[in-house]
Scaffold this motif. Structure first.
Motif, mmCIF file in Angstrom:
data_model
loop_
_atom_site.group_PDB
_atom_site.id
_atom_site.type_symbol
_atom_site.label_atom_id
_atom_site.label_comp_id
_atom_site.label_asym_id
_atom_site.label_seq_id
_atom_site.Cartn_x
_atom_site.Cartn_y
_atom_site.Cartn_z
ATOM 1 N N HIS A 32 0.838 -1.190 0.000
ATOM 2 C CA HIS A 32 0.000 0.000 0.000
ATOM 3 C C HIS A 32 0.878 1.246 0.000
ATOM 4 O O HIS A 32 1.921 1.297 0.644
ATOM 5 N N GLY A 33 0.457 2.280 -0.714
ATOM 6 C CA GLY A 33 1.145 3.557 -0.656
ATOM 7 C C GLY A 33 2.396 3.614 -1.501
ATOM 8 O O GLY A 33 2.839 2.620 -2.088
ATOM 9 N N GLY A 34 2.983 4.794 -1.551
ATOM 10 C CA GLY A 34 4.190 4.994 -2.341
ATOM 11 C C GLY A 34 3.971 4.637 -3.797
ATOM 12 O O GLY A 34 2.922 4.907 -4.377
ATOM 13 N N ASN A 35 4.980 4.001 -4.397
ATOM 14 C CA ASN A 35 4.822 3.558 -5.785
ATOM 15 C C ASN A 35 4.189 2.173 -5.872
ATOM 16 O O ASN A 35 4.066 1.606 -6.966
ATOM 17 N N ILE A 64 8.528 -7.903 -12.693
ATOM 18 C CA ILE A 64 7.294 -8.632 -12.468
ATOM 19 C C ILE A 64 6.905 -8.393 -11.004
ATOM 20 O O ILE A 64 7.755 -8.037 -10.181
ATOM 21 N N ALA A 65 5.646 -8.545 -10.674
ATOM 22 C CA ALA A 65 5.227 -8.211 -9.315
ATOM 23 C C ALA A 65 3.967 -8.968 -8.941
ATOM 24 O O ALA A 65 3.137 -9.297 -9.793
ATOM 25 N N GLY A 66 3.830 -9.224 -7.631
ATOM 26 C CA GLY A 66 2.640 -9.892 -7.125
ATOM 27 C C GLY A 66 2.512 -9.711 -5.627
ATOM 28 O O GLY A 66 3.423 -9.202 -4.963
ATOM 29 N N PHE A 67 1.378 -10.145 -5.112
ATOM 30 C CA PHE A 67 1.126 -10.034 -3.677
ATOM 31 C C PHE A 67 1.657 -11.259 -2.948
ATOM 32 O O PHE A 67 1.458 -12.399 -3.380
ATOM 33 N N HIS A 68 2.330 -11.008 -1.813
ATOM 34 C CA HIS A 68 2.855 -12.072 -0.964
ATOM 35 C C HIS A 68 2.620 -11.710 0.502
ATOM 36 O O HIS A 68 2.536 -10.540 0.868
ATOM 37 N N CYS A 113 1.041 -4.382 3.545
ATOM 38 C CA CYS A 113 0.214 -5.032 2.520
ATOM 39 C C CYS A 113 -0.937 -5.823 3.136
ATOM 40 O O CYS A 113 -1.463 -6.740 2.500
ATOM 41 N N SER A 114 -1.318 -5.483 4.365
ATOM 42 C CA SER A 114 -2.387 -6.209 5.077
ATOM 43 C C SER A 114 -2.075 -7.700 5.140
ATOM 44 O O SER A 114 -2.961 -8.546 4.998
ATOM 45 N N MET A 167 -4.545 -1.744 -3.893
ATOM 46 C CA MET A 167 -3.100 -1.935 -3.819
ATOM 47 C C MET A 167 -2.534 -2.381 -5.164
ATOM 48 O O MET A 167 -1.528 -1.842 -5.655
ATOM 49 N N ILE A 168 -3.172 -3.390 -5.775
ATOM 50 C CA ILE A 168 -2.684 -3.918 -7.047
ATOM 51 C C ILE A 168 -2.820 -2.877 -8.147
ATOM 52 O O ILE A 168 -1.885 -2.664 -8.943
#
Length: 247
Positions: A85-88, A104-108, A114-115, A140-141
């Motif tokens: 969350h937040g920033g870039n 590449i990017a994803g949630f972890h 990132c809750s 967030m995404i």
């Protein structure tokens, strides 16, 4: 019909959570006939297995050596950034992203901002507050996609609730590939069918290899795509054997 993977842009090494070296991954990619392979270790914000920032130059040096040692394959330098969350929206800064061939990017789980705890609880059956969490995760995404040049969104829908229709729309707008991940099972068959309703979304299969032998694996992911009714031409790194690759 039989298919083959052209390239694998999601592999890990001992620099983060993988068990093999950069050379181990490249050797398997060469043996499987891939045109190129990327080393995409976990972003540095991860508390348990993120790559250390001081090792970025060492990774680049290893990759440069592999491109000399194995001239028949192109080895790419990347990172699987973590969404926050937040920033870039990522755990790598805009300045840091410039050193990589692509991001590449994803949630972890496993990092701040990132809750992570709420999502971990949700994924283990504690569904209270699901809709508010879905909105927060989706924001967030979307924020990360809009503020960064992300080549691939890794395992969308994994580890928490997300509005994949909204995320797919933004992926199409930002020319970000949605990954059918070989390790995590997302996109699932149902998720593929859902986001494929947007005709502008394109897909990629990523092995998410954490052991060298898994580099270049795609069969289970391709089966999910078939089961979802996806036109295989929408998967950028899979082709029918014998098909000529476009320049």
């Amino acid at each position: 019909m039989k298919y083959e993977m052209i390239y694998d842009l999601h592999t890990h090494t001992t620099y983060s959570h993988g068990e093999g070296s950069v050379e181990d991954n490249v050797r398997v990619a060469v043996n499987k006939g891939l045109d190129f392979v990327a080393i995409t270790d976990h972003g540095p914000g991860h508390l348990f297995y993120g790559v250390k920032r001081k090792n970025f130059p060492k990774m680049k040096e290893d990759i440069d050596k592999m491109n000399v040692k194995f001239p028949k394959i192109d080895v790419k330098y990347s990172v699987e950034a973590n969404t926050v969350h937040g920033g870039n929206g990522l755990d790598v800064s805009p300045e840091e992203t410039k050193q990589f061939d692509f991001i590449i990017a994803g949630f972890h789980f496993g990092l701040f901002g990132c809750s992570s705890v709420r999502n971990w609880l949700w994924s283990h059956g504690f569904k209270a507050g699901e809709e508010s969490l879905r909105k927060k995760n989706t924001k967030m995404i979307v924020n990360a996609l809009r503020q960064n040049d992300i080549a691939i969104l890794t395992h969308p829908g994994d580890k928490g609730p997300f509005d994949l229709v909204e995320i797919a729309k933004v992926c199409a707008e930002t020319d970000t590939l949605m990954e059918i991940n070989g390790k995590h099972g997302h996109l699932t068959e149902k998720e593929i069918a859902l986001v494929a309703q947007n005709p502008d979304v394109k897909f990629i299969i990523g092995s998410d290899a954490h052991v060298p032998d898994a580099v270049g694996t795609f069969e289970a992911s391709l089966q999910r795509a078939f089961a979802a009714g996806l036109d295989i031409s929408r998967i950028v790194n899979i082709r029918e054997i014998g098909e000529e690759q476009d320049d």
